[in-house]
Design an enzyme around this catalytic site. Structure first.
Site, PDB file in Angstrom:
ATOM      1  N   HIS A  50       1.423   8.058   1.082  1.00 15.43           N
ATOM      2  CA  HIS A  50       1.643   8.782  -0.181  1.00 15.43           C
ATOM      3  C   HIS A  50       3.078   8.624  -0.647  1.00 15.43           C
ATOM      4  CE1 HIS A  50       2.023  11.632   3.204  1.00 15.43           C
ATOM      5  NE2 HIS A  50       3.191  11.794   2.647  1.00 15.43           N
ATOM      6  N   CYS A 105      -8.692  -0.309  -7.767  1.00 14.02           N
ATOM      7  CA  CYS A 105      -7.570   0.590  -8.052  1.00 14.02           C
ATOM      8  C   CYS A 105      -6.646   0.730  -6.848  1.00 14.02           C
ATOM      9  CB  CYS A 105      -8.072   1.953  -8.513  1.00 14.02           C
ATOM     10  SG  CYS A 105      -9.142   2.767  -7.332  1.00 14.02           S
TER      11      CYS A 105
END
Lengths: 88, 591
Positions: free
Chosen positions: B189, B502
């Site tokens: 992340h 994606c």
């Protein structure tokens, strides 16, 4: 001691903002103030946000609000008016 | 001295180091002497006032900027000043002879455990407020000052073990020059957020916490993936010059952002962007994109101090739809689990979180959480082309169960007379091999698919994408990746469903030709990658791409694939240009 039955009728119940408002008003009185479920013996200190959260009164629930001390009547009336004013 | 690491977001910066170490409480376990009771109570009272002062100051700071955060602080203040907690802490110190910090931990933990058992979701969330207050109080008890990344005094390079999603979301972007972490790889992340914010970052730098001190000046070179400690004058000059020439290049790249992505033989390719929130910064690229191919909605949960309710979420989705003015916006429903946000959602810790209760599985286990998100999304769907994408799907049963759940939430809105788009498109992420292998069979049941290559790659290679020790096993160019991508594309194309991608590889100019050749014609990527991707697409012929895709599916190793992709790029003037320039917009692949 002075007591009154209250009825919670706002959608989110007595937590988050409403609980904080409740505690803020309760703190203004000298009396010991407690809340308990109608069918339960456990007393919850109404000046404590954490206890109110732990009690977790939901929409539609009844509870007994009691106060003991010099300003017991004023305290109970003010808090039950507050509960009645919560509507959503 | 130079320290190597994994460059995940390009750029070069020189700056002062800010070591970020979240406070770790270690309450005293052994009982105290009777004589020390008074002293313990004194320190406790001081800690409580210090915590209160901190909160009041923070409240004054945020009052104007973020009134919602001020509200959270006042809720925390009420918990801090709670008379019952106060009484119990004092009681445990005086009667049970517990050290005050142990008493604080014990009382707060007792009540958070109680709240966690509550039937109501909003009550369970309050447990994390209690934990927040506890940590603050224990830190004040230890006399340690507050440190976080949301309000830095000057521009710094942040050095830390790892960043939590909540740190990366609330980060003070104007003052964070760069990020260096000890753990984490290209798809963590931290990497995703650093790229989104265009903050240069090098992760997985071994021993950076023991070798770099607060206030040191370092060079963070995210082009070559290294950290230079104690740079001399000439080294500083050399890096400053390199930095200059790079920013000139990236200006040129920016002009490509607005170009329409059409291949040389006239195929219009869809290029959208990935977003993680609705700040002006995130939405700034809207004009250059064909829409949003991936809205990572979990970040709106991780970014705020509490779980946003249905109305708040509705406003967020509306804002995103308004910014993209009628362009499609694919929102991925809540995809948490698998990393560290256990506390806020009161999740059990698991031995194999990436194989555990995450994504859609978690949503089924927490219907109140999922229901609020779905209702908010459906309400927003009346105001634009919003589409729903389900993450972590492994079987057709889950697709059907989710569609039923969505229909039920829609029926609730109908009952309340609230408008929503009943033809809303529902699609899935393909990231688990089991669903990829039955692509042709599930295609009729979904409106669209998007391939999440980061997770697909980790599940296919059985390599944890956050574990630096197996970074070499996490092979995005593994021939198996191209084979499975081709299989997915064929499976869905047969049922006339569009296939998008994606994952990070979708914005990688080296991989784009082969992906196009496999039949993937929708690409979604971080806004920083759009310019290079569009430029790559505009220089390509579909027929070349198709034969390239055929070739790589027949190769045996990742290095063969990489060499072939590189050779292909070398023969394409545009692609060669993009890769040679190695501008900061392009994610570097580590070989």
């Amino acid at each position: 001691m002075y007591s009154k039955k209250i009825h919670v009728k706002n959608a989110t119940g007595l937590h988050a903002r409403p609980a904080a408002d409740f505690v803020a008003i309760a703190a203004k009185y000298d009396s010991n103030i407690t809340l308990k479920r109608v069918d339960d013996e456990d007393l919850y200190n109404a000046k404590s946000i954490v206890m109110l959260l732990a009690l977790g009164l939901e929409n539609g629930e009844d509870a007994i609000l009691s106060a003991e001390g010099a300003d017991e009547r004023d305290a109970v009336e003010a808090l039950s008016d507050l509960i009645d004013s919560f509507t959503e | 001295m130079k320290l190597p690491g994994i460059p995940v977001s390009g750029g070069i910066v020189i700056g002062e180091v800010f070591r970020y170490e979240p406070f770790q409480a270690a309450p005293e376990i052994s009982p105290i002497e009777k004589a020390d009771v008074e002293r313990n109570i004194e320190i406790y009272v001081e800690a409580r006032s210090a915590a209160r002062r901190e909160m009041e100051e923070a409240q004054n700071r945020v009052m104007e900027r973020a009134p919602d955060k001020a509200g959270i602080l006042s809720a925390h203040m009420e918990i801090l000043m709670d008379p019952v907690i106060d009484e119990e802490v004092r009681g445990m110190v005086c009667s049970d002879l517990l050290s005050a910090d142990a008493a604080i931990a014990s009382v707060f933990d007792k009540y958070s455990a109680l709240l966690r058992k509550s039937k109501s979701a909003s009550m369970r969330e309050r447990a994390s407020d209690l934990q927040d207050v506890k940590n603050r109080l224990l830190r004040c008890w230890a006399g340690v000052g507050e440190r976080n990344l949301s309000s830095l005094e000057k521009p710094v390079i942040v050095v830390c073990d790892d960043l939590y999603p909540s740190d990366t979301v609330s980060i003070d972007r104007d003052n964070v020059l760069g990020i260096i972490t000890q753990v984490g790889g290209t798809t963590s992340h931290t990497a995703i957020i650093a790229r989104g914010y265009e903050i240069p970052a090098v992760l997985g730098v071994q021993d950076c916490m023991s070798l770099i001190r607060d206030g040191d000046t370092v060079v963070l070179d995210a082009e070559n993936g290294e950290i230079l400690l104690a740079p001399g004058d000439d080294e500083r000059e050399a890096y400053a010059a390199k930095r200059e020439s790079m920013s000139a290049l990236s200006m040129e790249m920016r002009t490509w952002r607005g170009v329409e992505p059409v291949t040389r033989d006239g195929r219009r390719i869809w290029v959208g962007m990935n977003i993680s929130g609705v700040s002006d910064y995130e939405l700034a690229g809207a004009v250059c994109a064909d829409g949003v191919g991936l809205f990572r909605t979990e970040f709106i949960y991780l970014g705020s101090d509490r779980i946003p309710d249905e109305d708040e979420q509705y406003r967020i989705y509306r804002k995103a739809l308004d910014a993209f003015r009628g362009k499609p916006l694919i929102m991925r429903t809540l995809d948490i689990g698998g990393d560290k946000q256990l506390e806020r959602f009161n999740l059990q810790s698991e031995n194999n979180p990436f194989l555990g209760l995450r994504g859609l599985r978690l949503c089924f286990a927490r219907p109140e959480l999922f229901g609020a998100q779905i209702r908010a999304a459906l309400r927003a769907s009346a105001h634009g082309d919003l589409r729903l994408m389900l993450p972590m799907v492994s079987s057709l049963d889950e697709i059907q169960r989710a569609k039923e759940f969505i229909a039920e939430q829609g029926a609730k809105l109908d009952a309340d007379g609230i408008a929503w788009n009943c033809c809303i498109k529902i699609g899935i992420m393909v990231e688990i091999p089991s669903i990829a292998l039955i692509a042709d069979l599930v295609a009729p049941y979904v409106d669209f698919v998007s391939i999440g290559t980061n997770d697909l790659c980790q599940y296919l290679n059985a390599a944890d994408r956050l574990n630096p020790a197996v970074e070499s096993c996490y092979q995005e160019y593994h021939p198996a990746m191209f084979r499975i991508l081709g299989m997915i594309a064929r499976g869905f194309a047969g049922a006339d469903r569009t296939v998008g991608i994606c994952g990070e590889i979708g914005g990688d100019p080296l991989a784009i030709p082969a992906l196009l050749g496999l039949g993937i014609e929708k690409f979604s990527m971080c806004s920083a990658s759009i310019a290079a991707a569009k430029r790559a697409i505009c220089g390509l012929d579909m027929s070349d791409a198709v034969s390239l895709a055929q070739e790589v599916q027949q190769m045996k190793t990742e290095s063969e694939v990489r060499a072939r992709l590189q050779a292909f790029a070398d023969n394409q003037p545009t692609l060669r240009g993009i890769l040679e320039e190695g501008t900061s917009c392009i994610q570097k692949k580590f070989t």
